[in-house]
Design a protein around this motif. Structure first.
Motif, PDB file in Angstrom:
ATOM      1  N   ARG B  43      39.169  39.558  39.791  1.00  0.00           N
ATOM      2  CA  ARG B  43      37.719  39.317  39.942  1.00  0.00           C
ATOM      3  C   ARG B  43      36.660  38.153  38.864  1.00  0.00           C
ATOM      4  NH1 ARG B  43      36.306  44.691  42.395  1.00  0.00           N
ATOM      5  NH2 ARG B  43      37.555  44.789  44.759  1.00  0.00           N
ATOM      6  N   CYS B  44      37.667  38.265  37.695  1.00  0.00           N
ATOM      7  CA  CYS B  44      36.743  37.595  36.742  1.00  0.00           C
ATOM      8  C   CYS B  44      37.211  36.321  36.569  1.00  0.00           C
ATOM      9  CB  CYS B  44      37.593  38.029  35.599  1.00  0.00           C
ATOM     10  SG  CYS B  44      36.259  39.452  35.298  1.00  0.00           S
ATOM     11  N   PHE B  45      38.317  36.028  37.814  1.00  0.00           N
ATOM     12  CA  PHE B  45      38.527  34.419  37.608  1.00  0.00           C
ATOM     13  C   PHE B  45      37.155  33.981  38.472  1.00  0.00           C
ATOM     14  CE2 PHE B  45      43.171  35.639  37.675  1.00  0.00           C
ATOM     15  CZ  PHE B  45      43.407  34.195  37.361  1.00  0.00           C
ATOM     16  N   VAL B  46      36.505  34.566  39.528  1.00  0.00           N
ATOM     17  CA  VAL B  46      34.979  33.720  39.975  1.00  0.00           C
ATOM     18  C   VAL B  46      33.635  34.096  39.149  1.00  0.00           C
ATOM     19  CG1 VAL B  46      34.113  34.340  42.483  1.00  0.00           C
ATOM     20  CG2 VAL B  46      36.049  34.669  41.766  1.00  0.00           C
ATOM     21  N   VAL B  47      33.767  34.998  38.271  1.00  0.00           N
ATOM     22  CA  VAL B  47      32.878  34.778  37.823  1.00  0.00           C
ATOM     23  C   VAL B  47      31.445  33.135  36.498  1.00  0.00           C
ATOM     24  CG1 VAL B  47      31.614  35.876  35.570  1.00  0.00           C
ATOM     25  CG2 VAL B  47      33.265  37.489  36.548  1.00  0.00           C
ATOM     26  N   THR B  48      33.154  32.766  36.176  1.00  0.00           N
ATOM     27  CA  THR B  48      32.468  31.608  35.578  1.00  0.00           C
ATOM     28  C   THR B  48      34.291  30.478  35.140  1.00  0.00           C
ATOM     29  OG1 THR B  48      32.444  30.577  32.747  1.00  0.00           O
ATOM     30  CG2 THR B  48      33.123  33.414  32.965  1.00  0.00           C
ATOM     31  N   LYS B  49      34.475  29.555  34.717  1.00  0.00           N
ATOM     32  CA  LYS B  49      35.441  28.336  34.635  1.00  0.00           C
ATOM     33  C   LYS B  49      35.970  29.335  33.134  1.00  0.00           C
ATOM     34  CE  LYS B  49      33.442  24.937  37.238  1.00  0.00           C
ATOM     35  NZ  LYS B  49      33.276  22.941  37.484  1.00  0.00           N
ATOM     36  N   ARG B  50      35.746  29.193  31.995  1.00  0.00           N
ATOM     37  CA  ARG B  50      35.963  30.299  31.002  1.00  0.00           C
ATOM     38  C   ARG B  50      37.101  30.829  31.005  1.00  0.00           C
ATOM     39  NH1 ARG B  50      33.675  32.591  25.677  1.00  0.00           N
ATOM     40  NH2 ARG B  50      35.033  32.066  25.024  1.00  0.00           N
ATOM     41  N   PHE B  51      36.234  31.865  31.891  1.00  0.00           N
ATOM     42  CA  PHE B  51      36.792  33.417  31.975  1.00  0.00           C
ATOM     43  C   PHE B  51      38.287  32.435  33.050  1.00  0.00           C
ATOM     44  CE2 PHE B  51      33.691  36.566  32.549  1.00  0.00           C
ATOM     45  CZ  PHE B  51      33.272  37.138  31.104  1.00  0.00           C
ATOM     46  N   SER B  52      37.996  31.445  33.939  1.00  0.00           N
ATOM     47  CA  SER B  52      39.794  31.524  34.885  1.00  0.00           C
ATOM     48  C   SER B  52      40.428  30.730  34.040  1.00  0.00           C
ATOM     49  CB  SER B  52      39.235  30.240  35.670  1.00  0.00           C
ATOM     50  OG  SER B  52      39.622  29.978  36.650  1.00  0.00           O
ATOM     51  N   SER B  53      40.089  30.012  32.997  1.00  0.00           N
ATOM     52  CA  SER B  53      41.558  29.359  32.628  1.00  0.00           C
ATOM     53  C   SER B  53      41.876  30.323  31.469  1.00  0.00           C
ATOM     54  CB  SER B  53      40.838  27.892  31.195  1.00  0.00           C
ATOM     55  OG  SER B  53      39.572  28.650  30.307  1.00  0.00           O
ATOM     56  N   LEU B  54      40.875  31.365  30.928  1.00  0.00           N
ATOM     57  CA  LEU B  54      41.533  32.474  29.898  1.00  0.00           C
ATOM     58  C   LEU B  54      42.000  33.081  30.290  1.00  0.00           C
ATOM     59  CD1 LEU B  54      38.157  32.981  27.531  1.00  0.00           C
ATOM     60  CD2 LEU B  54      40.609  31.861  27.185  1.00  0.00           C
ATOM     61  N   ILE B  55      42.108  33.493  31.419  1.00  0.00           N
ATOM     62  CA  ILE B  55      42.750  34.885  32.377  1.00  0.00           C
ATOM     63  C   ILE B  55      44.535  34.237  32.246  1.00  0.00           C
ATOM     64  CG2 ILE B  55      43.213  36.397  34.521  1.00  0.00           C
ATOM     65  CD1 ILE B  55      40.326  36.060  34.836  1.00  0.00           C
ATOM     66  N   PRO B  56      45.004  33.123  32.746  1.00  0.00           N
ATOM     67  CA  PRO B  56      46.543  33.692  32.337  1.00  0.00           C
ATOM     68  C   PRO B  56      47.208  33.247  31.050  1.00  0.00           C
ATOM     69  CG  PRO B  56      45.747  31.669  33.315  1.00  0.00           C
ATOM     70  CD  PRO B  56      44.002  31.994  32.942  1.00  0.00           C
ATOM     71  N   LEU B  57      46.212  33.526  29.632  1.00  0.00           N
ATOM     72  CA  LEU B  57      46.954  33.824  28.259  1.00  0.00           C
ATOM     73  C   LEU B  57      46.798  35.338  28.469  1.00  0.00           C
ATOM     74  CD1 LEU B  57      44.557  30.980  27.024  1.00  0.00           C
ATOM     75  CD2 LEU B  57      47.002  30.802  27.808  1.00  0.00           C
ATOM     76  N   VAL B  58      46.015  36.658  29.364  1.00  0.00           N
ATOM     77  CA  VAL B  58      46.032  37.797  28.641  1.00  0.00           C
ATOM     78  C   VAL B  58      47.656  38.180  28.451  1.00  0.00           C
ATOM     79  CG1 VAL B  58      45.666  39.045  30.048  1.00  0.00           C
ATOM     80  CG2 VAL B  58      43.903  38.020  30.224  1.00  0.00           C
ATOM     81  N   GLN B  59      47.545  39.442  27.916  1.00  0.00           N
ATOM     82  CA  GLN B  59      48.189  39.485  26.967  1.00  0.00           C
ATOM     83  C   GLN B  59      49.592  41.317  27.781  1.00  0.00           C
ATOM     84  OE1 GLN B  59      48.938  38.781  22.758  1.00  0.00           O
ATOM     85  NE2 GLN B  59      49.342  37.329  22.703  1.00  0.00           N
ATOM     86  N   THR B  60      47.849  41.957  27.769  1.00  0.00           N
ATOM     87  CA  THR B  60      48.114  42.774  28.589  1.00  0.00           C
ATOM     88  C   THR B  60      47.237  43.194  30.081  1.00  0.00           C
ATOM     89  OG1 THR B  60      48.262  43.920  26.269  1.00  0.00           O
ATOM     90  CG2 THR B  60      47.736  45.691  28.573  1.00  0.00           C
ATOM     91  N   VAL B  61      48.675  43.230  31.047  1.00  0.00           N
ATOM     92  CA  VAL B  61      48.031  43.189  32.283  1.00  0.00           C
ATOM     93  C   VAL B  61      48.673  44.591  32.765  1.00  0.00           C
ATOM     94  CG1 VAL B  61      48.530  42.375  34.567  1.00  0.00           C
ATOM     95  CG2 VAL B  61      48.168  41.263  32.660  1.00  0.00           C
ATOM     96  N   SER B  62      47.463  45.397  33.663  1.00  0.00           N
ATOM     97  CA  SER B  62      47.433  46.807  33.994  1.00  0.00           C
ATOM     98  C   SER B  62      47.494  46.793  35.305  1.00  0.00           C
ATOM     99  CB  SER B  62      46.888  47.909  33.511  1.00  0.00           C
ATOM    100  OG  SER B  62      46.837  47.789  31.364  1.00  0.00           O
ATOM    101  N   PHE B  63      48.155  47.225  36.268  1.00  0.00           N
ATOM    102  CA  PHE B  63      47.349  47.574  37.792  1.00  0.00           C
ATOM    103  C   PHE B  63      48.391  49.251  38.095  1.00  0.00           C
ATOM    104  CE2 PHE B  63      51.746  44.719  36.838  1.00  0.00           C
ATOM    105  CZ  PHE B  63      52.362  45.495  37.269  1.00  0.00           C
ATOM    106  N   VAL B  64      47.497  48.948  39.632  1.00  0.00           N
ATOM    107  CA  VAL B  64      48.375  50.331  40.163  1.00  0.00           C
ATOM    108  C   VAL B  64      48.640  50.031  41.295  1.00  0.00           C
ATOM    109  CG1 VAL B  64      46.813  52.190  38.949  1.00  0.00           C
ATOM    110  CG2 VAL B  64      45.859  50.336  40.653  1.00  0.00           C
ATOM    111  N   THR B  65      49.586  50.331  41.675  1.00  0.00           N
ATOM    112  CA  THR B  65      50.196  50.512  42.987  1.00  0.00           C
ATOM    113  C   THR B  65      50.208  50.927  44.446  1.00  0.00           C
ATOM    114  OG1 THR B  65      52.234  52.416  42.972  1.00  0.00           O
ATOM    115  CG2 THR B  65      51.964  50.312  41.085  1.00  0.00           C
TER     116      THR B  65
END
Lengths: 161, 137
Positions: B43-65
């Motif tokens: 959802r943070c992709f939609v907040v701002t372009k900077r967020f969008s450019s940084l998200i692919p660099l995140v090193q820790t991803v968590s999710f529920v299935t």
């Protein structure tokens, strides 16, 4: 940890961006990797260490955190955890961001973690419009771009406005 | 303390300050890494372009299935070791990490690891009512 009692009683002086000086016990300062590295190198504890990016209000908070963690014994993890959650409770967004910046600059991992977690918890569960409002983030997408990005991530917005 | 109050007063005047603007990328990434579900991250992709450019660099991803229903394959040396339900995971990776996956929802584990150079930690939370009958080994 292995330093002598004499070393533990050493103090050093930190100076905030707005000129206030803080006398800090060395074992408290060692919570900061930045200060630890400075002390390990040729920096004398008699020197005043300037922290040009950290104002007095933030530095006081940081040192309060460091003192609590330096003084607590390792067996009191539960007590430290409740201190940590109380520490950030009701903190305004400006102070929280100052704190996360200071923790990053001074390399205090525990403080950086809890401050980052608090900001992340604020982002969670909120529509992106509200996230922008809370953090004063300007929307730099055109309506068309925003719609396209949202469409790409449609699954993440299921059940969301 | 006079100086402190003066400084704070100046900050308050600039009340519309973008808090994230002051943070270096590394700190923003640290915050993104603390988002416990990849859904919030997306959802943070939609907040701002900077967020969008940084998200692919995140090193820790968590999710529920729990709401996911397609299949993620783990293969090792060509042998199928196991299959777990991760559903939208493939869509997420393909869209957001610009990966060139096969159209099949089955992902090769090595491909994922190979492409996600930035990711150091992957936290997966399974629902407590996870139905093992749907899992194939």
């Amino acid at each position: 940890m292995a330093s002598s009692i004499e070393n533990n009683n050493e103090k050093l002086t930190l100076k905030s961006s707005d000129g206030e000086e803080f006398l800090v016990e060395k074992h408290v300062a060692l919570q900061s990797t930045l200060l630890q590295n400075m002390l390990d190198s040729d920096c004398s504890s008699a020197d005043v260490i300037p922290l040009p990016k950290i104002d007095a209000r933030t530095l006081a908070l940081v040192l309060g955190y460091c003192k609590k963690h330096a003084d607590a014994s390792s067996s009191k993890q539960g007590e430290l955890n409740s201190f940590d959650s109380e520490f950030l409770k009701d903190m305004d967004m400006g102070a929280l961001f100052n704190l996360v910046l200071a923790a990053n600059f001074m390399e205090i991992k525990g403080l950086l973690d809890i401050a980052a977690q608090k900001i992340a918890d604020t982002i969670k569960d909120k529509p992106h419009q509200e996230v922008r409002e809370i953090f004063h983030v300007e929307n730099d997408y055109t309506p068309e771009e925003e719609a396209a990005v949202r469409e790409e991530n449609r699954w993440a917005f299921e059940g969301f406005p | 303390m006079r100086n402190v109050h003066q400084t704070l007063g100046e900050e308050e005047e600039a009340g519309a300050e973008n808090w994230f603007q002051r943070l270096p990328d590394v700190v923003v990434l640290h915050i993104f890494g603390k988002l416990s579900d990849v859904k919030w991250l997306c959802r943070c992709f939609v907040v701002t372009k900077r967020f969008s450019s940084l998200i692919p660099l995140v090193q820790t991803v968590s999710f529920v299935t729990k709401t996911w229903n397609s299949v993620f394959s783990i293969e090792e040396d060509g042998d199928l070791q196991g299959t777990i339900f991760l559903g939208k995971f493939s869509e997420f990776l393909t869209n957001n990490f610009r990966l060139a996956f096969l159209p099949s929802p089955r992902l090769n584990f090595h491909d994922v690891v190979f492409h996600l150079k930035q990711i150091e930690s992957l936290n997966i939370e399974f629902p407590s009512h996870f139905n093992a009958d749907n899992d194939s080994y």
